[in-house]
Design an enzyme around this catalytic site. Structure first.
Site, PDB file in Angstrom:
ATOM      1  N   VAL A   1     -12.964  -6.155   7.209  1.00  0.00           N
ATOM      2  CA  VAL A   1     -13.460  -5.191   8.194  1.00  0.00           C
ATOM      3  C   VAL A   1     -14.744  -4.517   7.720  1.00  0.00           C
ATOM      4  O   VAL A   1     -15.649  -4.264   8.514  1.00  0.00           O
ATOM      5  CB  VAL A   1     -12.377  -4.140   8.507  1.00  0.00           C
ATOM      6  CG1 VAL A   1     -12.927  -3.026   9.389  1.00  0.00           C
ATOM      7  CG2 VAL A   1     -11.181  -4.800   9.187  1.00  0.00           C
ATOM      8  N   GLU A   2     -14.826  -4.239   6.425  1.00  0.00           N
ATOM      9  CA  GLU A   2     -15.998  -3.536   5.904  1.00  0.00           C
ATOM     10  C   GLU A   2     -17.261  -4.397   5.939  1.00  0.00           C
ATOM     11  O   GLU A   2     -18.323  -3.937   6.356  1.00  0.00           O
ATOM     12  CB  GLU A   2     -15.737  -3.074   4.465  1.00  0.00           C
ATOM     13  CG  GLU A   2     -14.798  -1.890   4.342  1.00  0.00           C
ATOM     14  CD  GLU A   2     -15.473  -0.578   4.716  1.00  0.00           C
ATOM     15  OE1 GLU A   2     -16.658  -0.581   5.088  1.00  0.00           O
ATOM     16  OE2 GLU A   2     -14.787   0.460   4.634  1.00  0.00           O
ATOM     17  N   SER A   3     -17.167  -5.624   5.451  1.00  0.00           N
ATOM     18  CA  SER A   3     -18.383  -6.434   5.280  1.00  0.00           C
ATOM     19  C   SER A   3     -18.267  -7.863   5.791  1.00  0.00           C
ATOM     20  O   SER A   3     -19.235  -8.617   5.716  1.00  0.00           O
ATOM     21  CB  SER A   3     -18.738  -6.497   3.788  1.00  0.00           C
ATOM     22  OG  SER A   3     -17.714  -7.182   3.075  1.00  0.00           O
TER      23      SER A   3
ATOM     24  N   TYR B   1     -11.006   1.728  12.894  1.00  0.00           N
ATOM     25  CA  TYR B   1     -11.042   1.161  11.543  1.00  0.00           C
ATOM     26  C   TYR B   1      -9.631   0.992  10.992  1.00  0.00           C
ATOM     27  O   TYR B   1      -9.260  -0.080  10.500  1.00  0.00           O
ATOM     28  CB  TYR B   1     -11.863   2.094  10.657  1.00  0.00           C
ATOM     29  CG  TYR B   1     -11.956   1.721   9.197  1.00  0.00           C
ATOM     30  CD1 TYR B   1     -12.936   0.839   8.742  1.00  0.00           C
ATOM     31  CD2 TYR B   1     -11.091   2.283   8.261  1.00  0.00           C
ATOM     32  CE1 TYR B   1     -13.038   0.523   7.393  1.00  0.00           C
ATOM     33  CE2 TYR B   1     -11.186   1.973   6.916  1.00  0.00           C
ATOM     34  CZ  TYR B   1     -12.167   1.094   6.489  1.00  0.00           C
ATOM     35  OH  TYR B   1     -12.258   0.775   5.149  1.00  0.00           O
TER      36      TYR B   1
ATOM     37  N   VAL C   1      -9.439  -4.904   3.955  1.00  0.00           N
ATOM     38  CA  VAL C   1     -10.518  -3.917   3.885  1.00  0.00           C
ATOM     39  C   VAL C   1     -11.869  -4.614   3.811  1.00  0.00           C
ATOM     40  O   VAL C   1     -12.819  -4.249   4.522  1.00  0.00           O
ATOM     41  CB  VAL C   1     -10.316  -2.977   2.674  1.00  0.00           C
ATOM     42  CG1 VAL C   1     -11.550  -2.098   2.470  1.00  0.00           C
ATOM     43  CG2 VAL C   1      -9.082  -2.111   2.855  1.00  0.00           C
TER      44      VAL C   1
END
Length: 240
Positions: free
Chosen positions: A111-113, A198, A108
């Protein structure tokens, strides 16, 4: 506004009285339910109001939201950037504390940051797990750019979603990205290109796809399983 009769004699035309210079800074009076000018005679109030107005204008003056967010990101990037070791320690600690697979959290965060503790999205999501301001407030995060606070809050949110969806990773990730309402309305992963991409990216990383070799962490690749015992106690685990 002064209206004059253009057809009448010039001496009959109204002339506006000279206006005294007024403060351009105003505040909302809860007592009178209206905007009121900041008293120019009150030096301390005027100084505080000007300082606050200048701070707001610096980021939000006449800029677009994207430009304002870019300025905030630049200002924030001057601060401490968490090291890979700090970030991974935050992930391991939060995952253990809340009984969530650390590899799911790593995927997570990737992919997020992309493991940037100072990341800010165009929508205002902040930090490693890209917490929206409202989510950060609900989870009582004081500094969303602190790795420990950010990851702990994000993992708490993930665990809550895993419980809601009985361990279904796809639905959990879809809700993390698009919100539980969108998942409920779609009765599954929403047909939103961004959300589907996502979910696809994270599950590919989580289950050992290219770009994220979970075997390096020495942890199991098994997905999270959720079950309840005879007493109704919920167990979340990736081991037998």
């Amino acid at each position: 506004m002064v209206y004059v009769n253009e057809d009448g004699p010039a001496h009959e035309r109204a002339t506006p009285a000279p206006q005294s210079r007024r403060s351009t800074l105003v505040y909302w009076s809860t007592k009178e339910s209206r905007w009121k000018p900041v008293p120019s005679a009150n030096t301390d109030s005027m100084r505080a109001a000007r300082s606050a107005a200048a701070e707001v204008s610096e980021f939000y003056g006449h800029d677009s939201t994207q430009s304002a967010n870019a300025k905030i990101m630049v200002a924030n990037s001057r601060g401490h950037q968490a090291s890979p070791e700090e970030i991974d320690q935050s992930i391991v600690m939060a995952a253990a504390r809340h009984n969530v697979d650390p590899n799911l959290v790593r995927a997570v965060v990737k992919v997020e940051s992309n493991f940037n503790s100072n990341a800010i999205s165009r929508k205002g999501a902040m930090g490693l797990m890209q917490l929206m301001p409202q989510t950060a407030r609900q989870l009582k995060v004081k500094n969303p750019f602190d790795p420990e606070q950010n990851v702990d809050a994000g993992v708490r949110h993930l665990k809550s979603l895993l419980q809601s969806y009985n361990g279904d990773v796809n639905l959990t990730l879809a809700a993390y990205n698009a919100g539980e309402g969108a998942v409920r309305r779609s009765a599954g992963v929403p047909h939103i290109a961004e959300t589907q991409d996502y979910v696809r990216k994270i599950t590919r990383l989580y289950y050992g796809g290219n770009g994220f070799d979970v075997s390096q962490s020495g942890a199991s690749r098994d997905p999270v399983r959720v079950q309840r015992d005879a007493r109704g106690v919920l167990y979340i685990s990736n081991t037998e």
